[in-house]
Design a protein around this motif. Structure first.
Motif, PDB file in Angstrom:
ATOM      1  N   GLU A   1       0.810  -1.215   0.000  1.00  0.00           N
ATOM      2  CA  GLU A   1       0.000   0.000   0.000  1.00  0.00           C
ATOM      3  C   GLU A   1       0.847   1.271   0.000  1.00  0.00           C
ATOM      4  O   GLU A   1       0.527   2.237  -0.675  1.00  0.00           O
ATOM      5  CB  GLU A   1      -0.925   0.022   1.222  1.00  0.00           C
ATOM      6  CG  GLU A   1      -2.029  -1.001   1.178  1.00  0.00           C
ATOM      7  CD  GLU A   1      -3.109  -0.677   0.155  1.00  0.00           C
ATOM      8  OE1 GLU A   1      -3.391   0.518  -0.055  1.00  0.00           O
ATOM      9  OE2 GLU A   1      -3.657  -1.619  -0.426  1.00  0.00           O
ATOM     10  N   ASP A   2       1.939   1.270   0.762  1.00  0.00           N
ATOM     11  CA  ASP A   2       2.700   2.507   0.952  1.00  0.00           C
ATOM     12  C   ASP A   2       3.542   2.934  -0.245  1.00  0.00           C
ATOM     13  O   ASP A   2       3.641   4.121  -0.541  1.00  0.00           O
ATOM     14  CB  ASP A   2       3.565   2.425   2.214  1.00  0.00           C
ATOM     15  CG  ASP A   2       4.549   1.268   2.199  1.00  0.00           C
ATOM     16  OD1 ASP A   2       4.328   0.285   1.464  1.00  0.00           O
ATOM     17  OD2 ASP A   2       5.554   1.346   2.925  1.00  0.00           O
ATOM     18  N   ASP A   3       4.146   1.982  -0.952  1.00  0.00           N
ATOM     19  CA  ASP A   3       5.022   2.366  -2.054  1.00  0.00           C
ATOM     20  C   ASP A   3       4.775   1.620  -3.361  1.00  0.00           C
ATOM     21  O   ASP A   3       5.428   1.891  -4.362  1.00  0.00           O
ATOM     22  CB  ASP A   3       6.488   2.215  -1.645  1.00  0.00           C
ATOM     23  CG  ASP A   3       6.862   0.795  -1.252  1.00  0.00           C
ATOM     24  OD1 ASP A   3       6.024  -0.123  -1.387  1.00  0.00           O
ATOM     25  OD2 ASP A   3       8.005   0.602  -0.791  1.00  0.00           O
ATOM     26  N   GLY A   4       3.846   0.668  -3.366  1.00  0.00           N
ATOM     27  CA  GLY A   4       3.493  -0.044  -4.591  1.00  0.00           C
ATOM     28  C   GLY A   4       4.433  -1.152  -4.996  1.00  0.00           C
ATOM     29  O   GLY A   4       4.217  -1.811  -6.021  1.00  0.00           O
ATOM     30  N   VAL A   5       5.484  -1.385  -4.225  1.00  0.00           N
ATOM     31  CA  VAL A   5       6.421  -2.462  -4.547  1.00  0.00           C
ATOM     32  C   VAL A   5       5.683  -3.797  -4.462  1.00  0.00           C
ATOM     33  O   VAL A   5       4.825  -4.004  -3.610  1.00  0.00           O
ATOM     34  CB  VAL A   5       7.639  -2.434  -3.595  1.00  0.00           C
ATOM     35  CG1 VAL A   5       8.500  -3.676  -3.750  1.00  0.00           C
ATOM     36  CG2 VAL A   5       8.465  -1.189  -3.854  1.00  0.00           C
ATOM     37  N   ALA A   6       6.016  -4.685  -5.381  1.00  0.00           N
ATOM     38  CA  ALA A   6       5.343  -5.975  -5.463  1.00  0.00           C
ATOM     39  C   ALA A   6       5.596  -6.841  -4.235  1.00  0.00           C
ATOM     40  O   ALA A   6       6.632  -6.738  -3.577  1.00  0.00           O
ATOM     41  CB  ALA A   6       5.787  -6.719  -6.714  1.00  0.00           C
ATOM     42  N   ILE A   7       4.621  -7.700  -3.982  1.00  0.00           N
ATOM     43  CA  ILE A   7       4.694  -8.707  -2.925  1.00  0.00           C
ATOM     44  C   ILE A   7       4.395 -10.040  -3.593  1.00  0.00           C
ATOM     45  O   ILE A   7       3.396 -10.163  -4.305  1.00  0.00           O
ATOM     46  CB  ILE A   7       3.644  -8.459  -1.830  1.00  0.00           C
ATOM     47  CG1 ILE A   7       3.824  -7.098  -1.191  1.00  0.00           C
ATOM     48  CG2 ILE A   7       3.673  -9.575  -0.791  1.00  0.00           C
ATOM     49  CD1 ILE A   7       2.627  -6.676  -0.347  1.00  0.00           C
ATOM     50  N   VAL A   8       5.233 -11.025  -3.371  1.00  0.00           N
ATOM     51  CA  VAL A   8       4.985 -12.359  -3.910  1.00  0.00           C
ATOM     52  C   VAL A   8       4.058 -13.089  -2.945  1.00  0.00           C
ATOM     53  O   VAL A   8       4.384 -13.278  -1.778  1.00  0.00           O
ATOM     54  CB  VAL A   8       6.299 -13.152  -4.091  1.00  0.00           C
ATOM     55  CG1 VAL A   8       6.010 -14.544  -4.632  1.00  0.00           C
ATOM     56  CG2 VAL A   8       7.251 -12.404  -5.002  1.00  0.00           C
ATOM     57  N   LEU A   9       2.902 -13.483  -3.445  1.00  0.00           N
ATOM     58  CA  LEU A   9       1.931 -14.200  -2.618  1.00  0.00           C
ATOM     59  C   LEU A   9       2.168 -15.704  -2.637  1.00  0.00           C
ATOM     60  O   LEU A   9       1.858 -16.391  -1.667  1.00  0.00           O
ATOM     61  CB  LEU A   9       0.505 -13.911  -3.113  1.00  0.00           C
ATOM     62  CG  LEU A   9       0.075 -12.448  -3.101  1.00  0.00           C
ATOM     63  CD1 LEU A   9      -1.303 -12.321  -3.739  1.00  0.00           C
ATOM     64  CD2 LEU A   9       0.084 -11.894  -1.685  1.00  0.00           C
ATOM     65  N   GLU A  10       2.692 -16.192  -3.754  1.00  0.00           N
ATOM     66  CA  GLU A  10       2.916 -17.639  -3.900  1.00  0.00           C
ATOM     67  C   GLU A  10       4.205 -17.842  -4.684  1.00  0.00           C
ATOM     68  O   GLU A  10       4.242 -17.660  -5.893  1.00  0.00           O
ATOM     69  CB  GLU A  10       1.732 -18.267  -4.636  1.00  0.00           C
ATOM     70  CG  GLU A  10       1.802 -19.760  -4.775  1.00  0.00           C
ATOM     71  CD  GLU A  10       1.832 -20.474  -3.437  1.00  0.00           C
ATOM     72  OE1 GLU A  10       2.775 -21.266  -3.219  1.00  0.00           O
ATOM     73  OE2 GLU A  10       0.941 -20.249  -2.621  1.00  0.00           O
ATOM     74  N   SER A  11       5.276 -18.217  -3.994  1.00  0.00           N
ATOM     75  CA  SER A  11       6.576 -18.363  -4.663  1.00  0.00           C
ATOM     76  C   SER A  11       6.722 -19.690  -5.408  1.00  0.00           C
ATOM     77  O   SER A  11       7.598 -19.817  -6.262  1.00  0.00           O
ATOM     78  CB  SER A  11       7.716 -18.211  -3.660  1.00  0.00           C
ATOM     79  OG  SER A  11       7.642 -19.210  -2.676  1.00  0.00           O
ATOM     80  N   GLU A  12       5.865 -20.657  -5.089  1.00  0.00           N
ATOM     81  CA  GLU A  12       5.881 -21.936  -5.800  1.00  0.00           C
ATOM     82  C   GLU A  12       4.462 -22.239  -6.279  1.00  0.00           C
ATOM     83  O   GLU A  12       3.754 -23.052  -5.687  1.00  0.00           O
ATOM     84  CB  GLU A  12       6.419 -23.045  -4.902  1.00  0.00           C
ATOM     85  CG  GLU A  12       7.872 -22.841  -4.544  1.00  0.00           C
ATOM     86  CD  GLU A  12       8.470 -23.991  -3.747  1.00  0.00           C
ATOM     87  OE1 GLU A  12       7.845 -25.066  -3.657  1.00  0.00           O
ATOM     88  OE2 GLU A  12       9.569 -23.798  -3.223  1.00  0.00           O
ATOM     89  N   PRO A  13       4.048 -21.561  -7.368  1.00  0.00           N
ATOM     90  CA  PRO A  13       2.671 -21.713  -7.838  1.00  0.00           C
ATOM     91  C   PRO A  13       2.378 -23.115  -8.350  1.00  0.00           C
ATOM     92  O   PRO A  13       3.263 -23.802  -8.869  1.00  0.00           O
ATOM     93  CB  PRO A  13       2.571 -20.695  -8.970  1.00  0.00           C
ATOM     94  CG  PRO A  13       3.971 -20.454  -9.402  1.00  0.00           C
ATOM     95  CD  PRO A  13       4.823 -20.672  -8.208  1.00  0.00           C
ATOM     96  N   ASP A  14       1.109 -23.505  -8.201  1.00  0.00           N
ATOM     97  CA  ASP A  14       0.707 -24.807  -8.727  1.00  0.00           C
ATOM     98  C   ASP A  14       0.585 -24.717 -10.247  1.00  0.00           C
ATOM     99  O   ASP A  14       0.639 -23.635 -10.833  1.00  0.00           O
ATOM    100  CB  ASP A  14      -0.584 -25.302  -8.070  1.00  0.00           C
ATOM    101  CG  ASP A  14      -1.713 -24.302  -8.166  1.00  0.00           C
ATOM    102  OD1 ASP A  14      -1.699 -23.458  -9.078  1.00  0.00           O
ATOM    103  OD2 ASP A  14      -2.633 -24.382  -7.336  1.00  0.00           O
ATOM    104  N   ALA A  15       0.424 -25.855 -10.883  1.00  0.00           N
ATOM    105  CA  ALA A  15       0.459 -25.946 -12.346  1.00  0.00           C
ATOM    106  C   ALA A  15      -0.552 -25.027 -13.023  1.00  0.00           C
ATOM    107  O   ALA A  15      -0.278 -24.486 -14.099  1.00  0.00           O
ATOM    108  CB  ALA A  15       0.249 -27.389 -12.778  1.00  0.00           C
ATOM    109  N   GLU A  16      -1.692 -24.820 -12.417  1.00  0.00           N
ATOM    110  CA  GLU A  16      -2.713 -23.984 -13.056  1.00  0.00           C
ATOM    111  C   GLU A  16      -2.313 -22.512 -13.141  1.00  0.00           C
ATOM    112  O   GLU A  16      -2.894 -21.751 -13.909  1.00  0.00           O
ATOM    113  CB  GLU A  16      -4.064 -24.125 -12.370  1.00  0.00           C
ATOM    114  CG  GLU A  16      -4.162 -23.437 -11.025  1.00  0.00           C
ATOM    115  CD  GLU A  16      -5.529 -23.617 -10.387  1.00  0.00           C
ATOM    116  OE1 GLU A  16      -6.161 -22.591 -10.108  1.00  0.00           O
ATOM    117  OE2 GLU A  16      -5.946 -24.758 -10.181  1.00  0.00           O
TER     118      GLU A  16
END
Length: 64
Positions: A28-43
Motif C-alpha cells: 500500500e505505501d510504495d506499490g512495490v510488489a509482494i509475492v503471494l505464492e513463490s511456488e505456484p501450482d500448475a494452473e
C-alpha cells in the motif's frame, strides 16, 4: 516452478499484480510488489511466466 523476486529492482509498475493477481500484490505505501505464492501450482504457471515477461524492471525470474 519457483518464482524469484528481486525486490530492489522493482519499480512498482504493478504489471505482475495485474496479470497474476493470485501470485502477486502490491504494498500500500510504495506499490512495490509482494509475492503471494513463490511456488505456484500448475494452473498458475502461465500467469507466472507472463508476470515475469511483462515486468519492466526484470525483477521476476521463473525457475523451472
Amino acid at each position: 516452478m519457483r518464482l524469484e523476486f528481486d525486490e530492489p529492482k522493482c519499480v512498482a509498475a504493478g504489471q505482475c499484480a495485474m496479470v497474476a493477481p493470485d501470485l502477486f500484490d502490491q504494498r500500500e505505501d510504495d506499490g512495490v510488489a509482494i509475492v503471494l505464492e513463490s511456488e505456484p501450482d500448475a494452473e498458475h504457471h502461465d500467469e507466472a511466466r507472463e508476470a515475469a515477461a511483462v515486468c519492466p524492471a526484470a525483477a521476476i525470474r521463473v525457475v523451472e
